[in-house]
Design a protein around this motif. Structure first.
Motif, PDB file in Angstrom:
ATOM      1  N   CYS A 125       0.877  -1.219   0.089  1.00 40.83           N
ATOM      2  CA  CYS A 125      -0.035  -0.135   0.041  1.00 40.83           C
ATOM      3  C   CYS A 125       0.779   1.139   0.086  1.00 40.83           C
ATOM      4  O   CYS A 125       0.960   2.136   1.030  1.00 40.83           O
ATOM      5  CB  CYS A 125      -0.902   0.104   1.136  1.00 40.83           C
ATOM      6  SG  CYS A 125      -0.079  -0.379   2.680  1.00 40.83           S
ATOM      7  N   PRO A 126       1.508   1.291  -1.088  1.00 42.65           N
ATOM      8  CA  PRO A 126       2.542   2.436  -1.204  1.00 42.65           C
ATOM      9  C   PRO A 126       2.025   3.802  -0.931  1.00 42.65           C
ATOM     10  O   PRO A 126       2.858   4.824  -0.669  1.00 42.65           O
ATOM     11  CB  PRO A 126       3.422   2.369  -2.470  1.00 42.65           C
ATOM     12  CG  PRO A 126       2.399   1.494  -3.220  1.00 42.65           C
ATOM     13  CD  PRO A 126       1.687   0.752  -2.570  1.00 42.65           C
ATOM     14  N   GLU A 127       0.834   4.247  -1.312  1.00 36.91           N
ATOM     15  CA  GLU A 127       0.057   5.444  -1.132  1.00 36.91           C
ATOM     16  C   GLU A 127      -0.300   5.810   0.155  1.00 36.91           C
ATOM     17  O   GLU A 127      -0.571   7.068   0.540  1.00 36.91           O
ATOM     18  CB  GLU A 127      -0.842   5.495  -2.139  1.00 36.91           C
ATOM     19  CG  GLU A 127      -0.604   5.129  -3.597  1.00 36.91           C
ATOM     20  CD  GLU A 127       0.476   6.144  -4.190  1.00 36.91           C
ATOM     21  OE1 GLU A 127       0.254   7.541  -3.877  1.00 36.91           O
ATOM     22  OE2 GLU A 127       1.373   5.677  -4.903  1.00 36.91           O
ATOM     23  N   ALA A 128       0.087   4.726   1.196  1.00 34.44           N
ATOM     24  CA  ALA A 128      -0.705   5.135   2.480  1.00 34.44           C
ATOM     25  C   ALA A 128       0.350   6.235   3.190  1.00 34.44           C
ATOM     26  O   ALA A 128       1.429   6.052   2.854  1.00 34.44           O
ATOM     27  CB  ALA A 128      -0.600   3.771   3.231  1.00 34.44           C
ATOM     28  N   VAL A 129      -0.205   6.831   4.195  1.00 38.58           N
ATOM     29  CA  VAL A 129       0.691   7.572   4.982  1.00 38.58           C
ATOM     30  C   VAL A 129       1.107   6.744   6.239  1.00 38.58           C
ATOM     31  O   VAL A 129       0.331   5.926   6.831  1.00 38.58           O
ATOM     32  CB  VAL A 129      -0.210   8.714   5.674  1.00 38.58           C
ATOM     33  CG1 VAL A 129       0.535   9.667   6.706  1.00 38.58           C
ATOM     34  CG2 VAL A 129      -0.961   9.726   4.518  1.00 38.58           C
ATOM     35  N   PHE A 130       2.436   6.730   6.412  1.00 43.18           N
ATOM     36  CA  PHE A 130       3.051   5.850   7.349  1.00 43.18           C
ATOM     37  C   PHE A 130       3.342   6.901   8.555  1.00 43.18           C
ATOM     38  O   PHE A 130       4.491   7.704   8.110  1.00 43.18           O
ATOM     39  CB  PHE A 130       3.972   5.244   6.802  1.00 43.18           C
ATOM     40  CG  PHE A 130       4.935   4.239   7.617  1.00 43.18           C
ATOM     41  CD1 PHE A 130       4.401   2.844   7.403  1.00 43.18           C
ATOM     42  CD2 PHE A 130       5.830   4.527   8.768  1.00 43.18           C
ATOM     43  CE1 PHE A 130       5.337   1.880   8.380  1.00 43.18           C
ATOM     44  CE2 PHE A 130       6.213   3.684   9.543  1.00 43.18           C
ATOM     45  CZ  PHE A 130       6.035   2.366   9.259  1.00 43.18           C
ATOM     46  N   TYR A 196      12.681   6.354   3.996  1.00 47.53           N
ATOM     47  CA  TYR A 196      11.411   5.836   3.062  1.00 47.53           C
ATOM     48  C   TYR A 196      10.540   6.950   2.344  1.00 47.53           C
ATOM     49  O   TYR A 196      10.034   6.990   1.328  1.00 47.53           O
ATOM     50  CB  TYR A 196      10.705   4.676   3.787  1.00 47.53           C
ATOM     51  CG  TYR A 196      11.237   3.219   3.512  1.00 47.53           C
ATOM     52  CD1 TYR A 196      10.550   2.378   2.830  1.00 47.53           C
ATOM     53  CD2 TYR A 196      12.389   3.026   4.004  1.00 47.53           C
ATOM     54  CE1 TYR A 196      10.750   1.059   2.725  1.00 47.53           C
ATOM     55  CE2 TYR A 196      12.721   1.596   3.914  1.00 47.53           C
ATOM     56  CZ  TYR A 196      11.961   0.815   3.146  1.00 47.53           C
ATOM     57  OH  TYR A 196      12.416  -0.728   3.014  1.00 47.53           O
ATOM     58  N   GLY A 197      10.725   8.151   3.087  1.00 43.08           N
ATOM     59  CA  GLY A 197      10.010   9.155   2.495  1.00 43.08           C
ATOM     60  C   GLY A 197      10.946   9.775   1.632  1.00 43.08           C
ATOM     61  O   GLY A 197      10.281  10.199   0.483  1.00 43.08           O
ATOM     62  N   ARG A 198      11.990  10.029   1.881  1.00 43.24           N
ATOM     63  CA  ARG A 198      12.784  10.956   0.959  1.00 43.24           C
ATOM     64  C   ARG A 198      13.363  10.161  -0.293  1.00 43.24           C
ATOM     65  O   ARG A 198      13.566  10.472  -1.420  1.00 43.24           O
ATOM     66  CB  ARG A 198      14.177  11.272   2.047  1.00 43.24           C
ATOM     67  CG  ARG A 198      13.804  12.604   2.985  1.00 43.24           C
ATOM     68  CD  ARG A 198      14.940  12.919   3.681  1.00 43.24           C
ATOM     69  NE  ARG A 198      14.447  13.695   4.987  1.00 43.24           N
ATOM     70  CZ  ARG A 198      14.152  14.711   5.034  1.00 43.24           C
ATOM     71  NH1 ARG A 198      14.348  15.656   3.796  1.00 43.24           N
ATOM     72  NH2 ARG A 198      13.707  15.490   6.067  1.00 43.24           N
ATOM     73  N   TYR A 199      13.759   8.851  -0.025  1.00 41.61           N
ATOM     74  CA  TYR A 199      14.460   7.930  -0.992  1.00 41.61           C
ATOM     75  C   TYR A 199      13.146   7.332  -1.785  1.00 41.61           C
ATOM     76  O   TYR A 199      13.451   7.389  -3.225  1.00 41.61           O
ATOM     77  CB  TYR A 199      15.375   7.096  -0.543  1.00 41.61           C
ATOM     78  CG  TYR A 199      15.895   6.004  -1.384  1.00 41.61           C
ATOM     79  CD1 TYR A 199      17.172   6.459  -1.810  1.00 41.61           C
ATOM     80  CD2 TYR A 199      15.582   4.706  -2.033  1.00 41.61           C
ATOM     81  CE1 TYR A 199      18.022   5.659  -2.702  1.00 41.61           C
ATOM     82  CE2 TYR A 199      16.034   4.128  -3.114  1.00 41.61           C
ATOM     83  CZ  TYR A 199      17.276   4.445  -3.359  1.00 41.61           C
ATOM     84  OH  TYR A 199      18.205   3.843  -4.360  1.00 41.61           O
ATOM     85  N   PHE A 200      12.108   6.825  -1.177  1.00 43.07           N
ATOM     86  CA  PHE A 200      11.143   6.263  -1.971  1.00 43.07           C
ATOM     87  C   PHE A 200      10.039   6.832  -2.267  1.00 43.07           C
ATOM     88  O   PHE A 200       9.002   6.667  -3.174  1.00 43.07           O
ATOM     89  CB  PHE A 200      10.542   4.845  -1.436  1.00 43.07           C
ATOM     90  CG  PHE A 200      11.375   3.800  -1.434  1.00 43.07           C
ATOM     91  CD1 PHE A 200      12.079   3.092  -2.353  1.00 43.07           C
ATOM     92  CD2 PHE A 200      12.132   3.256  -0.087  1.00 43.07           C
ATOM     93  CE1 PHE A 200      13.068   2.088  -2.370  1.00 43.07           C
ATOM     94  CE2 PHE A 200      13.074   2.392   0.188  1.00 43.07           C
ATOM     95  CZ  PHE A 200      13.372   1.594  -1.247  1.00 43.07           C
ATOM     96  N   GLY A 201      10.061   8.215  -1.907  1.00 44.00           N
ATOM     97  CA  GLY A 201       8.805   9.146  -1.839  1.00 44.00           C
ATOM     98  C   GLY A 201       7.656   8.817  -1.224  1.00 44.00           C
ATOM     99  O   GLY A 201       6.548   9.264  -1.678  1.00 44.00           O
ATOM    100  N   PRO A 271       6.520  14.259   3.011  1.00 43.57           N
ATOM    101  CA  PRO A 271       7.173  13.059   3.157  1.00 43.57           C
ATOM    102  C   PRO A 271       8.472  13.172   3.839  1.00 43.57           C
ATOM    103  O   PRO A 271       9.218  14.017   3.600  1.00 43.57           O
ATOM    104  CB  PRO A 271       7.264  12.718   1.701  1.00 43.57           C
ATOM    105  CG  PRO A 271       6.425  13.257   1.006  1.00 43.57           C
ATOM    106  CD  PRO A 271       5.806  14.471   1.727  1.00 43.57           C
ATOM    107  N   GLY A 272       8.852  12.156   4.645  1.00 41.45           N
ATOM    108  CA  GLY A 272       9.922  12.013   5.433  1.00 41.45           C
ATOM    109  C   GLY A 272      10.348  13.284   6.351  1.00 41.45           C
ATOM    110  O   GLY A 272      11.373  13.606   6.996  1.00 41.45           O
TER     111      GLY A 272
END
Length: 357
Positions: A125-130, A196-201, A271-272
């Motif tokens: 679920c890559p669009e989810a907020v983590f 994961y925020g900065r590298y994978f967006g 993100p990040g």
């Protein structure tokens, strides 16, 4: 379907999140295997809170999974897939004293478990907020080298220092400091969530908590200081103050106010990003001041002793500066001051202890 996935769902912040998000998502799925009881014994068990959530919220589902085991997590993520819109990761080994006993367990839960959650989110679920609950212990004991002044009931920072008005901001260094084993494992997790925020967006956010507290805390001697302190005030059990003359200062944020920070971030993620999260100048106290407040609220004189030995790497004075978060999310503010929070803790604790007192 819109789903919120919460780890540590029977703990203080996780259970607050379940209650908060129950009317905002179609389904809230909790992951919690009650490892807090393994860490802290019967005082730390969250079984009562898990049962409370199951009875209170019809759209809550519980999964007793171990975040260190990818296979167990993958089953859950495969079941719900892209319907998961929010991943709130609150599960942790939270005590820097306990971590030194079992470093493999501590790092497994805090660092490896966080990486597992990130990777399952990225794959399913890559669009989810983590959102990750980090800790002020990532700064190690750097705060102890600030210019501190001793007063009658607390340590306080010099009035001329930039941190005096609002507290410690996110620019304090994470390097060249003693973190404790716990602090180091949380640094690893903290940095990975940022990456994961900065590298994978991905939509990841890090919240470095001060003293997190509230009425649903399963406080124990090694973690949950205000909750455990109030428990001792009610039962008469002896409480031990460790070092610093009992004048060490913490800022305290009610669990609802923290989860409300998460809600604001979820609606407009950055993100990040990293935020300090605590009571700030709005809600803080020293150990001696907390004892006095417990005595006032409970009506009981506390039974406590003093040990000259402070906990290794412990902070003498820590107050979080929330200026950056409040600038990014101006609609957020604190709701519960320290007296109200402690009164809620007292009422909840009396109710839970009623059969035994």
């Amino acid at each position: 379907m819109k789903i919120a996935l919460v780890t540590g769902s029977a703990g203080l912040i996780g259970s607050e999140a379940v209650a908060f998000f129950a009317d905002k998502f179609d389904l809230v799925v909790g992951i919690d295997n009650n490892m807090r009881q393994y860490f802290f014994g019967a005082d730390g068990s969250t079984e009562w809170n898990r049962n409370r959530l199951a009875q209170a919220y019809t759209n809550y589902q519980h999964r007793s999974a171990d975040i260190r085991e990818v296979a167990q997590l993958e089953t859950i993520f495969q079941e719900f897939g892209t319907d998961i819109k929010l991943v709130l990761h609150t599960a942790a080994q939270p005590s820097h004293d306990w971590a030194a006993r079992e470093p493999f367990t501590d790092f497994g839960v805090n660092a490896v478990g966080t990486l597992n959650m990130l990777e399952m989110t990225r794959l399913h679920c890559p669009e989810a907020v983590f959102i990750f609950t980090s800790t002020n212990k990532v700064y190690g004991d750097n705060p102890n080298f600030l210019p501190l002044i001793e007063t009658e009931t607390r340590w306080e920072i010099d009035h001329d220092h930039p941190y005096f008005e609002n507290g410690i901001d996110e620019h304090m260094s994470l390097d060249h400091t003693k973190h404790s084993v716990f602090g180091a494992s949380k640094v690893a997790a903290d940095i990975m969530v940022q990456e994961y925020g900065r590298y994978f967006g991905m939509n990841t956010g890090v919240f470095r908590g001060g003293c997190l507290t509230g009425p649903n805390h399963s406080g124990a001697q090694l973690h949950g200081f205000l909750s455990y302190l109030m428990k001792c005030a009610i039962t008469g059990n002896q409480y031990t103050i460790f070092g610093y003359k009992g004048k060490q200062v913490r800022d305290n944020i009610h669990s609802w106010d923290l989860v409300n920070m998460f809600w604001h971030f979820y609606q407009n993620p950055r993100p990040g990003e990293v935020y300090n999260a605590g009571g700030g100048r709005y809600a803080n106290c020293s150990m001696l001041e907390a004892i006095a407040l417990c005595e006032t609220i409970s009506g009981n004189k506390m039974n406590y002793q003093y040990s000259e030995t402070n906990r290794s790497g412990d902070h003498i004075w820590y107050i979080s500066d929330l200026t950056k978060f409040k600038q990014h999310y101006p609609g957020w503010d604190w709701t519960f001051d320290l007296k109200e929070t402690m009164s809620q803790i007292h009422s909840s604790m009396v109710s839970r202890l009623a059969p035994t007192i």
